[in-house]
Design a protein around this motif. Structure first.
Motif, PDB file in Angstrom:
ATOM      1  N   ARG A 265      -1.749   9.181  -5.491  1.00  0.00           N
ATOM      2  CA  ARG A 265      -2.721   8.074  -5.487  1.00  0.00           C
ATOM      3  C   ARG A 265      -2.933   7.615  -4.061  1.00  0.00           C
ATOM      4  O   ARG A 265      -1.978   7.289  -3.347  1.00  0.00           O
ATOM      5  CB  ARG A 265      -2.210   6.923  -6.347  1.00  0.00           C
ATOM      6  N   THR A 266      -4.199   7.592  -3.635  1.00  0.00           N
ATOM      7  CA  THR A 266      -4.547   7.102  -2.300  1.00  0.00           C
ATOM      8  C   THR A 266      -5.596   6.016  -2.457  1.00  0.00           C
ATOM      9  O   THR A 266      -6.686   6.264  -3.003  1.00  0.00           O
ATOM     10  CB  THR A 266      -5.101   8.234  -1.419  1.00  0.00           C
ATOM     11  N   ASP A 267      -5.293   4.819  -1.990  1.00  0.00           N
ATOM     12  CA  ASP A 267      -6.239   3.701  -2.036  1.00  0.00           C
ATOM     13  C   ASP A 267      -7.041   3.707  -0.740  1.00  0.00           C
ATOM     14  O   ASP A 267      -6.473   3.620   0.361  1.00  0.00           O
ATOM     15  CB  ASP A 267      -5.506   2.374  -2.200  1.00  0.00           C
ATOM     16  N   ILE A 268      -8.370   3.803  -0.871  1.00  0.00           N
ATOM     17  CA  ILE A 268      -9.269   3.974   0.269  1.00  0.00           C
ATOM     18  C   ILE A 268     -10.356   2.915   0.217  1.00  0.00           C
ATOM     19  O   ILE A 268     -10.902   2.613  -0.849  1.00  0.00           O
ATOM     20  CB  ILE A 268      -9.892   5.389   0.251  1.00  0.00           C
ATOM     21  N   ARG A 269     -10.659   2.358   1.392  1.00  0.00           N
ATOM     22  CA  ARG A 269     -11.700   1.325   1.448  1.00  0.00           C
ATOM     23  C   ARG A 269     -13.071   1.995   1.531  1.00  0.00           C
ATOM     24  O   ARG A 269     -13.359   2.748   2.464  1.00  0.00           O
ATOM     25  CB  ARG A 269     -11.480   0.417   2.655  1.00  0.00           C
ATOM     26  N   VAL A 270     -13.904   1.714   0.528  1.00  0.00           N
ATOM     27  CA  VAL A 270     -15.241   2.297   0.444  1.00  0.00           C
ATOM     28  C   VAL A 270     -16.260   1.171   0.441  1.00  0.00           C
ATOM     29  O   VAL A 270     -16.390   0.441  -0.551  1.00  0.00           O
ATOM     30  CB  VAL A 270     -15.396   3.153  -0.828  1.00  0.00           C
ATOM     31  N   ASN A 271     -16.971   0.997   1.555  1.00  0.00           N
ATOM     32  CA  ASN A 271     -18.007  -0.037   1.660  1.00  0.00           C
ATOM     33  C   ASN A 271     -17.490  -1.405   1.218  1.00  0.00           C
ATOM     34  O   ASN A 271     -18.140  -2.125   0.450  1.00  0.00           O
ATOM     35  CB  ASN A 271     -19.232   0.357   0.834  1.00  0.00           C
ATOM     36  N   GLY A 272     -16.316  -1.745   1.670  1.00  0.00           N
ATOM     37  CA  GLY A 272     -15.756  -3.060   1.394  1.00  0.00           C
ATOM     38  C   GLY A 272     -14.907  -3.155   0.153  1.00  0.00           C
ATOM     39  O   GLY A 272     -14.184  -4.136  -0.042  1.00  0.00           O
ATOM     40  N   ALA A 273     -14.977  -2.167  -0.728  1.00  0.00           N
ATOM     41  CA  ALA A 273     -14.174  -2.165  -1.951  1.00  0.00           C
ATOM     42  C   ALA A 273     -13.053  -1.145  -1.832  1.00  0.00           C
ATOM     43  O   ALA A 273     -13.212  -0.087  -1.226  1.00  0.00           O
ATOM     44  CB  ALA A 273     -15.041  -1.837  -3.162  1.00  0.00           C
ATOM     45  N   VAL A 274     -11.895  -1.474  -2.421  1.00  0.00           N
ATOM     46  CA  VAL A 274     -10.775  -0.534  -2.437  1.00  0.00           C
ATOM     47  C   VAL A 274     -10.889   0.323  -3.691  1.00  0.00           C
ATOM     48  O   VAL A 274     -10.918  -0.192  -4.816  1.00  0.00           O
ATOM     49  CB  VAL A 274      -9.426  -1.266  -2.407  1.00  0.00           C
ATOM     50  N   VAL A 275     -10.972   1.627  -3.488  1.00  0.00           N
ATOM     51  CA  VAL A 275     -11.067   2.586  -4.591  1.00  0.00           C
ATOM     52  C   VAL A 275      -9.792   3.425  -4.617  1.00  0.00           C
ATOM     53  O   VAL A 275      -9.345   3.918  -3.579  1.00  0.00           O
ATOM     54  CB  VAL A 275     -12.300   3.501  -4.444  1.00  0.00           C
ATOM     55  N   SER A 276      -9.228   3.585  -5.791  1.00  0.00           N
ATOM     56  CA  SER A 276      -8.021   4.401  -5.952  1.00  0.00           C
ATOM     57  C   SER A 276      -8.429   5.820  -6.334  1.00  0.00           C
ATOM     58  O   SER A 276      -9.017   6.040  -7.391  1.00  0.00           O
ATOM     59  CB  SER A 276      -7.105   3.806  -7.022  1.00  0.00           C
ATOM     60  N   PHE A 277      -8.098   6.767  -5.461  1.00  0.00           N
ATOM     61  CA  PHE A 277      -8.373   8.178  -5.709  1.00  0.00           C
ATOM     62  C   PHE A 277      -7.086   8.844  -6.172  1.00  0.00           C
ATOM     63  O   PHE A 277      -6.094   8.889  -5.438  1.00  0.00           O
ATOM     64  CB  PHE A 277      -8.892   8.852  -4.433  1.00  0.00           C
ATOM     65  N   TYR A 278      -7.117   9.361  -7.388  1.00  0.00           N
ATOM     66  CA  TYR A 278      -5.960  10.058  -7.957  1.00  0.00           C
ATOM     67  C   TYR A 278      -6.188  11.559  -7.830  1.00  0.00           C
ATOM     68  O   TYR A 278      -7.031  12.139  -8.517  1.00  0.00           O
ATOM     69  CB  TYR A 278      -5.771   9.672  -9.423  1.00  0.00           C
ATOM     70  N   ASN A 279      -5.446  12.160  -6.917  1.00  0.00           N
ATOM     71  CA  ASN A 279      -5.517  13.595  -6.655  1.00  0.00           C
ATOM     72  C   ASN A 279      -4.409  14.258  -7.467  1.00  0.00           C
ATOM     73  O   ASN A 279      -3.226  14.014  -7.229  1.00  0.00           O
ATOM     74  CB  ASN A 279      -5.327  13.832  -5.150  1.00  0.00           C
ATOM     75  N   THR A 280      -4.785  15.100  -8.430  1.00  0.00           N
ATOM     76  CA  THR A 280      -3.771  15.573  -9.371  1.00  0.00           C
ATOM     77  C   THR A 280      -3.829  17.079  -9.600  1.00  0.00           C
ATOM     78  O   THR A 280      -4.890  17.702  -9.528  1.00  0.00           O
ATOM     79  CB  THR A 280      -3.910  14.842 -10.722  1.00  0.00           C
ATOM     80  N   GLN A 281      -2.669  17.635  -9.859  1.00  0.00           N
ATOM     81  CA  GLN A 281      -2.545  18.998 -10.373  1.00  0.00           C
ATOM     82  C   GLN A 281      -1.437  18.981 -11.426  1.00  0.00           C
ATOM     83  O   GLN A 281      -0.254  18.974 -11.113  1.00  0.00           O
ATOM     84  CB  GLN A 281      -2.219  20.020  -9.287  1.00  0.00           C
ATOM     85  N   ILE A 282      -1.838  18.990 -12.687  1.00  0.00           N
ATOM     86  CA  ILE A 282      -0.895  18.952 -13.795  1.00  0.00           C
ATOM     87  C   ILE A 282      -0.257  20.330 -13.978  1.00  0.00           C
ATOM     88  O   ILE A 282      -0.868  21.361 -13.719  1.00  0.00           O
ATOM     89  CB  ILE A 282      -1.611  18.525 -15.099  1.00  0.00           C
ATOM     90  N   ASN A 283       0.981  20.332 -14.437  1.00  0.00           N
ATOM     91  CA  ASN A 283       1.693  21.579 -14.683  1.00  0.00           C
ATOM     92  C   ASN A 283       0.899  22.496 -15.620  1.00  0.00           C
ATOM     93  O   ASN A 283       0.194  22.030 -16.523  1.00  0.00           O
ATOM     94  CB  ASN A 283       3.050  21.267 -15.324  1.00  0.00           C
ATOM     95  N   GLN A 284       1.020  23.792 -15.415  1.00  0.00           N
ATOM     96  CA  GLN A 284       0.316  24.748 -16.256  1.00  0.00           C
ATOM     97  C   GLN A 284       0.727  24.613 -17.720  1.00  0.00           C
ATOM     98  O   GLN A 284       1.877  24.297 -18.013  1.00  0.00           O
ATOM     99  CB  GLN A 284       0.601  26.175 -15.791  1.00  0.00           C
ATOM    100  N   PRO A 285      -0.188  24.889 -18.646  1.00  0.00           N
ATOM    101  CA  PRO A 285       0.168  24.823 -20.074  1.00  0.00           C
ATOM    102  C   PRO A 285       1.107  25.965 -20.449  1.00  0.00           C
ATOM    103  O   PRO A 285       1.173  26.984 -19.755  1.00  0.00           O
ATOM    104  CB  PRO A 285      -1.182  24.966 -20.774  1.00  0.00           C
ATOM    105  N   PRO A 286       1.837  25.818 -21.542  1.00  0.00           N
ATOM    106  CA  PRO A 286       2.698  26.907 -22.011  1.00  0.00           C
ATOM    107  C   PRO A 286       1.869  28.163 -22.281  1.00  0.00           C
ATOM    108  O   PRO A 286       0.768  28.085 -22.824  1.00  0.00           O
ATOM    109  CB  PRO A 286       3.297  26.358 -23.303  1.00  0.00           C
ATOM    110  N   THR A 287       2.419  29.303 -21.917  1.00  0.00           N
ATOM    111  CA  THR A 287       1.680  30.552 -22.076  1.00  0.00           C
ATOM    112  C   THR A 287       2.428  31.595 -22.908  1.00  0.00           C
ATOM    113  O   THR A 287       1.890  32.675 -23.167  1.00  0.00           O
ATOM    114  CB  THR A 287       1.365  31.174 -20.705  1.00  0.00           C
TER     115      THR A 287
END
Length: 408
Positions: A265-287
């Motif tokens: 999670r990275t909180d970034i200021r965008v035009n005066g508002a704080v936006v939380s960007f969730y950068n994710t990579q979930i574990n692979q599904p069972p195969t």
């Protein structure tokens, strides 16, 4: 005695009452055909019944048990393709077509929402971007700039940073910020194990290649932003792991966040508002398909538990977050997988903004049949453009490019 009298005399004067049918007999007459069905009719009935049972079972158990997980790997468009194909031949099954066709239409309706087919793109037009809109790129880089699939040993893509810069994003949400140890041999034929992960530090290169960008990292995730970063942290999924998976494996002790964190999670200021960007990579599904084998079942359960824990960590953090939110990245989850139901209800899926009827992001061999990368936001974030360009041979995932604004 005349002929008429003889004919009358020959006819029975009393017709014995017929024996009433029992309830079991009446049901049997309804279920069993009056005459033997031909092979084609039997195949249509079998396919219709089997697919209906499969779809209902999928809706009930997908995402809830690792035992169903291998079936989750089916390309999602099959939820529309299979009943549609049977519908084509169903009119030929004349004895049962009036019963079969409504059942097929029902299964088609039940599965259509899980097929990944983006019908809404036919009528949805995203609003034009206002001044100050922000461009965001999210991408699973497939082991950063390492060409790990070559047979000549390790090599690296000299155009990797050029490709990233050409997308000219304000924010980059990038996954697989690591290398893979290829000393074991052919990685395409090897099963991934934790000891193959090699930690990297490309900070100096990134400062040179992306001057003016701030860098946030956690585990195997990295976010680059030329907008001000006001906060950053990895989401610890440990509290949601089962007791037997909470301990960090020995081979990962020197890099614990590669085990405990699948979302940055990275909180970034965008035009005066704080936006939380969730950068994710979930574990692979069972195969694993060999469910008769205990080791396969244990491996599938391990992967399923990690995926569920990661989703629950995301849900808990987003539900407690009052900022506008963008969740983007490799969820390793297709539109058909029930695991998506664990995401917070307040998130909006922006698939309809894609200019594709069947958006696919993952290349398996030579076919792109699955969409496992997503962009979701809270309603106060507006997506004005959403595209998935090719990866120029650098990754098995397409990047996702979005232009968004907040509060418009």
């Amino acid at each position: 005695m005349g002929d008429r009298d003889i004919m009358t005399e020959d006819q029975p004067t009393d017709v014995p009452p017929g024996k009433p049918f029992s309830r079991r007999a009446r049901i049997g007459r309804f279920v069993r055909p009056r005459r033997r069905w031909c092979l084609g009719t039997r195949l249509v009935v079998t396919a219709t019944t089997g697919w209906l049972l499969f779809v209902v079972a999928h809706l009930l158990v997908s995402g809830r048990t690792s035992l169903w997980a291998p079936l989750d790997l089916m390309p999602p468009f099959m939820f529309v393709a299979v009943p549609s194909l049977v519908l084509v031949v169903a009119p030929l099954a004349r004895p049962v077509r009036r019963r079969v066709i409504p059942v097929l239409v029902l299964t088609l309706a039940l599965g259509a929402g899980h097929s990944g087919i983006n019908v809404a793109t036919l009528w949805h037009t995203p609003p034009p971007a206002p001044p100050g809109a922000v461009k965001v790129v999210t991408w699973n880089t497939e082991f950063w700039d390492q060409d790990w699939r070559t047979s000549d040993g390790n090599s690296y893509s000299p155009n990797f940073y050029d490709y990233l810069r050409e997308m000219d994003a304000d924010v980059y949400l990038l996954a697989e910020y690591l290398y893979v140890d290829t000393s074991a041999g052919d990685m395409m034929a090897s099963k991934w194990t934790a000891d193959m992960a090699l930690r990297i530090d490309k900070t100096a290169e990134l400062r040179r290649e992306f001057p003016g960008y701030e860098v946030a990292t956690s585990g195997e995730l990295i976010t680059l932003s030329r907008l001000p970063v006001v906060g950053q942290r990895g989401l610890d999924m440990t509290p949601w792991l089962p007791a037997n998976q909470k301990a960090i494996p020995e081979v990962m002790r020197d890099w614990p966040t590669s085990y405990t964190v699948e979302t940055l999670r990275t909180d970034i200021r965008v035009n005066g508002a704080v936006v939380s960007f969730y950068n994710t990579q979930i574990n692979q599904p069972p195969t694993g398909w060999r469910l008769y084998d205990g080791e396969t079942r244990d491996s599938n359960q391990y992967a399923h538990s990690r995926r569920e824990a990661s989703y629950r960590a995301l849900r808990a953090d987003i539900e407690a977050n009052d900022h506008p939110v963008m969740l983007a990245g490799d969820l390793n989850t297709t539109p058909a997988m029930g695991m998506l139901g664990l995401l917070p209800e307040k998130l909006v899926d922006h698939t309809r903004a894609l200019p594709s009827l069947y958006p696919a992001t993952y290349l398996a061999g030579t076919a792109e049949l699955w969409r496992i990368d997503w962009v979701l936001t809270t309603p106060d974030v507006v997506v004005h453009r959403y595209e998935m360009p090719g990866a120029a041979g650098l990754s098995d995932h397409r990047p996702q490019q979005t232009v968004l604004s907040v509060g418009h």
